[in-house]
Design an enzyme around this catalytic site. Structure first.
Site, PDB file in Angstrom:
ATOM      1  N   ASP A 171      40.797  42.227  50.709  1.00 15.35           N
ATOM      2  CA  ASP A 171      40.196  40.749  50.743  1.00 15.35           C
ATOM      3  C   ASP A 171      41.011  39.416  51.292  1.00 15.35           C
ATOM      4  OD1 ASP A 171      37.657  42.304  49.404  1.00 15.35           O
ATOM      5  OD2 ASP A 171      37.655  40.886  47.530  1.00 15.35           O
ATOM      6  N   GLY A 222      43.123  47.027  45.444  1.00 10.29           N
ATOM      7  CA  GLY A 222      44.295  47.252  46.756  1.00 10.29           C
ATOM      8  C   GLY A 222      46.137  46.927  45.777  1.00 10.29           C
ATOM      9  N   LEU A 272      51.089  32.906  41.977  1.00  8.21           N
ATOM     10  CA  LEU A 272      52.098  32.845  43.528  1.00  8.21           C
ATOM     11  C   LEU A 272      51.742  31.391  44.068  1.00  8.21           C
ATOM     12  CD1 LEU A 272      54.372  33.747  45.360  1.00  8.21           C
ATOM     13  CD2 LEU A 272      52.372  34.146  46.774  1.00  8.21           C
ATOM     14  N   ARG A 284      33.701  48.997  36.762  1.00  7.87           N
ATOM     15  CA  ARG A 284      34.975  48.388  37.941  1.00  7.87           C
ATOM     16  C   ARG A 284      36.055  48.365  36.877  1.00  7.87           C
ATOM     17  NH1 ARG A 284      37.974  44.769  39.795  1.00  7.87           N
ATOM     18  NH2 ARG A 284      37.569  44.255  41.816  1.00  7.87           N
ATOM     19  N   TYR A 309      22.011  50.897  38.824  1.00  5.89           N
ATOM     20  CA  TYR A 309      22.767  52.224  38.401  1.00  5.89           C
ATOM     21  C   TYR A 309      23.203  52.238  37.099  1.00  5.89           C
ATOM     22  CZ  TYR A 309      26.829  49.736  40.911  1.00  5.89           C
ATOM     23  OH  TYR A 309      27.328  49.398  40.723  1.00  5.89           O
ATOM     24  N   HIS A 335      30.736  50.881  43.314  1.00  2.00           N
ATOM     25  CA  HIS A 335      30.762  52.535  43.483  1.00  2.00           C
ATOM     26  C   HIS A 335      32.201  53.051  44.484  1.00  2.00           C
ATOM     27  CE1 HIS A 335      26.137  52.135  45.171  1.00  2.00           C
ATOM     28  NE2 HIS A 335      26.539  51.026  44.585  1.00  2.00           N
TER      29      HIS A 335
HETATM   30  C1  LIG Z   1      28.903  41.303  43.599  1.00  3.67           C
HETATM   31  C2  LIG Z   1      29.971  42.620  44.140  1.00  3.67           C
HETATM   32  C3  LIG Z   1      29.586  44.104  44.186  1.00  3.67           C
HETATM   33  C4  LIG Z   1      30.561  44.420  44.658  1.00  3.67           C
HETATM   34  N1  LIG Z   1      30.693  45.752  44.549  1.00  3.67           N
HETATM   35  C5  LIG Z   1      31.628  46.733  45.498  1.00  3.67           C
HETATM   36  C6  LIG Z   1      31.573  48.030  45.472  1.00  3.67           C
HETATM   37  O1  LIG Z   1      30.239  48.362  44.804  1.00  3.67           O
HETATM   38  N2  LIG Z   1      32.487  48.853  46.189  1.00  3.67           N
HETATM   39  C7  LIG Z   1      33.681  48.586  46.960  1.00  3.67           C
HETATM   40  O2  LIG Z   1      34.019  49.038  47.205  1.00  3.67           O
HETATM   41  N3  LIG Z   1      33.744  46.424  46.497  1.00  3.67           N
HETATM   42  C8  LIG Z   1      32.637  46.354  45.641  1.00  3.67           C
HETATM   43  N4  LIG Z   1      33.098  44.867  46.148  1.00  3.67           N
HETATM   44  C9  LIG Z   1      33.600  44.050  46.907  1.00  3.67           C
HETATM   45  C10 LIG Z   1      35.025  44.187  46.098  1.00  3.67           C
HETATM   46  O3  LIG Z   1      34.903  43.862  44.310  1.00  3.67           O
HETATM   47  C11 LIG Z   1      36.263  43.331  45.949  1.00  3.67           C
HETATM   48  O4  LIG Z   1      36.477  43.748  47.816  1.00  3.67           O
HETATM   49  C12 LIG Z   1      37.937  43.812  45.798  1.00  3.67           C
HETATM   50  O5  LIG Z   1      37.615  43.669  44.617  1.00  3.67           O
HETATM   51  C13 LIG Z   1      38.854  43.615  47.090  1.00  3.67           C
HETATM   52  O6  LIG Z   1      40.062  44.822  46.056  1.00  3.67           O
HETATM   53  P1  LIG Z   1      41.625  42.975  46.039  1.00  3.67           P
HETATM   54  O7  LIG Z   1      42.516  44.644  45.678  1.00  3.67           O
HETATM   55  O8  LIG Z   1      41.433  42.959  47.657  1.00  3.67           O
HETATM   56  O9  LIG Z   1      40.964  41.797  45.196  1.00  3.67           O
HETATM   57  P2  LIG Z   1      40.819  41.835  44.384  1.00  3.67           P
HETATM   58  O10 LIG Z   1      40.147  42.470  43.431  1.00  3.67           O
HETATM   59  O11 LIG Z   1      39.861  40.423  44.059  1.00  3.67           O
HETATM   60  O12 LIG Z   1      42.456  41.390  43.627  1.00  3.67           O
HETATM   61  C14 LIG Z   1      43.095  40.599  44.076  1.00  3.67           C
HETATM   62  C15 LIG Z   1      44.282  40.316  42.908  1.00  3.67           C
HETATM   63  O13 LIG Z   1      45.001  39.439  42.966  1.00  3.67           O
HETATM   64  C16 LIG Z   1      45.247  38.199  41.916  1.00  3.67           C
HETATM   65  N5  LIG Z   1      45.865  37.381  42.522  1.00  3.67           N
HETATM   66  C17 LIG Z   1      44.686  36.574  43.359  1.00  3.67           C
HETATM   67  N6  LIG Z   1      45.874  35.275  43.719  1.00  3.67           N
HETATM   68  C18 LIG Z   1      46.604  35.486  42.926  1.00  3.67           C
HETATM   69  C19 LIG Z   1      48.330  34.097  42.838  1.00  3.67           C
HETATM   70  N7  LIG Z   1      47.835  33.538  43.535  1.00  3.67           N
HETATM   71  N8  LIG Z   1      49.407  34.939  42.523  1.00  3.67           N
HETATM   72  C20 LIG Z   1      49.397  35.674  41.801  1.00  3.67           C
HETATM   73  N9  LIG Z   1      48.007  36.441  41.356  1.00  3.67           N
HETATM   74  C21 LIG Z   1      47.230  36.445  41.672  1.00  3.67           C
HETATM   75  C22 LIG Z   1      44.223  38.456  40.978  1.00  3.67           C
HETATM   76  O14 LIG Z   1      44.054  37.748  39.903  1.00  3.67           O
HETATM   77  C23 LIG Z   1      43.445  39.867  41.256  1.00  3.67           C
HETATM   78  O15 LIG Z   1      43.656  40.478  40.093  1.00  3.67           O
HETATM   79  C24 LIG Z   1      31.794  43.665  45.354  1.00  3.67           C
HETATM   80  C25 LIG Z   1      31.891  42.660  45.385  1.00  3.67           C
HETATM   81  C26 LIG Z   1      31.293  41.615  44.645  1.00  3.67           C
HETATM   82  C27 LIG Z   1      31.600  40.156  44.738  1.00  3.67           C
END
Ligand SMILES: Cc1cc2nc3c(=O)[nH]c(=O)nc-3n(C[C@H](O)[C@H](O)[C@H](O)COP(=O)(O)OP(=O)(O)OC[C@H]3O[C@@H](n4cnc5c(N)ncnc54)[C@H](O)[C@@H]3O)c2cc1C
Length: 382
Positions: free
Chosen positions: A297, A21, A136, A114, A219, A53
């Site tokens: 998330d 994101g 942070l 991924r 897959y 996916h």
């Molecule tokens: C088993 C599994 C399978 C999944 N399969 C799918 C799928 O097929 N399709 C799909 O759409 N979603 C899937 N997901 C969900 C998906 O991985 C997450 O919803 C997604 O990664 C969320 O994106 P995000 O950018 O919000 O957070 P994240 O991708 O978790 O990124 C957060 C980032 O912030 C960084 N961060 C955290 N805290 C701090 C801090 N204090 N200071 C600086 N940096 C920080 C982390 O290191 C990370 O790089 C799956 C999840 C799991 C557990």
């Protein structure tokens, strides 16, 4: 605090977290002329064993970012998403994808590594934007700016802060107060390994095997079909602070005892398996505060049973940037963003938790046909 007209192109935006994101938000903001710093706690990104996916709704945002083509050439385009009974292998539902899906949902549906999706997004962020090893620890907003403190003792300022820091978001604490992620009682086992080890077994594209208390998806993640991916959900315990751990093949085999021979063969040929806690958060109804706003998330972590958590984070980024372009006033822009996004992600969160999506005949057009790049910027009709 009045922040009106603060948010002009050229404003300094800090994005916390360079995950799926955060990378999308940073790339889109830079295209629109905002000054972006992307702060990431990791020292670097590794190619950990996970597939994903990338549904048509995500492909539309990637297309907008000019990141779709390369990924589309790399990822596999399954003809169908197939749901099968865990033990007999009976087909419960087969959702046509491929050309049929493309016509119905307006873009391709692929499965990829991924890391390749992440790399395709990071490639669209200007070189030098990301500061790695910046965890942070606190964010504070005062009249003049948002002030960020990092674990290495450094600090920074920004006009606005986007919290894309995942399920254990620090920015969320500043928006809604202390708020911990929650272990759902299920773990996901994962493995990626050479399909040559399958001893000639031909795996159908993208199949979910539905058991009574567990499931497994299998897959391919590249058109070459060189590697196969498995990801499960099964009841389990989690007492570790680590994001994941290695686990034994015996543990996974015992959780999937009695499953169809095809499933057992895929588990039994996996040379190395990992285990991840499945976390979510209690729904929150406030996604922004002053100069701070959340996405992905950080504000709506969900169980992965619709394979849509990353999809929602990427859509959030696209809608948030559009709202920021529509209004100079952060409060107005952030309120509009939440109003547009919350009904959709709440529905996805609820159906994900039920773990029913695509088990039986379902029309998923409401998920896959959505276009975050063009969706009207107004609260959706219920
Ligand atoms: C088993 C599994 C399978 C999944 N399969 C799918 C799928 O097929 N399709 C799909 O759409 N979603 C899937 N997901 C969900 C998906 O991985 C997450 O919803 C997604 O990664 C969320 O994106 P995000 O950018 O919000 O957070 P994240 O991708 O978790 O990124 C957060 C980032 O912030 C960084 N961060 C955290 N805290 C701090 C801090 N204090 N200071 C600086 N940096 C920080 C982390 O290191 C990370 O790089 C799956 C999840 C799991 C557990």
């Amino acid at each position: 605090m009045i922040l009106g007209a603060l948010m002009k192109r050229g404003s300094h935006i800090a994005v916390i977290g360079a995950g799926l994101g955060g990378a999308t938000a940073a790339a889109l903001l830079q295209r629109e002329g905002f000054q972006v710093r992307l702060y990431e706690q990791a020292r670097s990104f590794e190619r950990i064993g996970a597939g994903i996916h990338v549904s048509a709704n995500v492909m539309k945002v990637l297309h907008h970012l000019d990141a779709e083509h390369r990924l589309s050439q790399l990822g596999i385009h399954p003809d169908t998403f197939t749901s099968r009974e865990w033990n007999t292998g009976d087909v419960l539902f087969e959702l046509p994808l491929g050309n049929t899906g493309r016509q119905k949902y307006g873009a391709s549906y692929i499965t990829v590594h991924r890391h390749d999706l992440h790399a395709a997004l990071l490639e669209k962020v200007r070189p030098g934007t990301i500061e790695f090893d910046k965890r942070l620890t606190a964010v504070r907003s005062d009249g003049a700016a948002a002030r960020l403190s990092f674990a290495d003792g450094s600090s920074a300022e920004a006009d606005l802060v986007i919290g894309a820091d995942g399920v254990n978001s620090k920015v969320r604490e500043a928006v809604v107060g202390p708020s911990k992620s929650r272990f759902t009682g299920a773990v996901a086992h994962r493995a990626i390994y050479p399909s040559a080890l399958l001893n000639g077994l031909q795996v159908r594209n993208c199949t979910k095997w539905w058991g009574p208390n567990s499931h497994i998806l299998i897959y391919y993640i590249e058109q070459t079909r060189k590697e196969i991916y498995l990801v499960t959900s099964a009841k389990g315990d989690w007492n570790s602070e680590a994001p994941w751990e290695f686990c034994t093949r015996e543990e996974v085999a015992s959780a999937f005892e009695g499953f169809h021979p095809e499933v057992r063969q895929v588990i039994e040929t996996a040379p190395q398996l990992t285990k991840w806690p499945i976390l979510d958060i209690n729904p929150i109804d406030k996604w922004s505060e002053g100069r701070l706003v959340l996405l992905g998330d950080a504000c709506h972590a969900m169980t992965p049973y619709m394979a849509s958590g990353a999809a929602m984070a990427i859509e959030d980024a696209a809608v948030l940037v559009r709202c920021m372009l529509q209004s100079d006033d952060p409060a107005t822009a952030f309120a509009l963003y939440q109003a547009v996004r919350m009904p959709r992600v709440s529905k996805v969160q609820r159906i994900s938790a039920e773990n029913t999506f695509l088990r039986y005949p379902t029309d998923p057009a409401w998920v896959f046909a959505y276009d975050a790049v063009t969706v009207p910027l107004e609260p959706p009709q219920q």
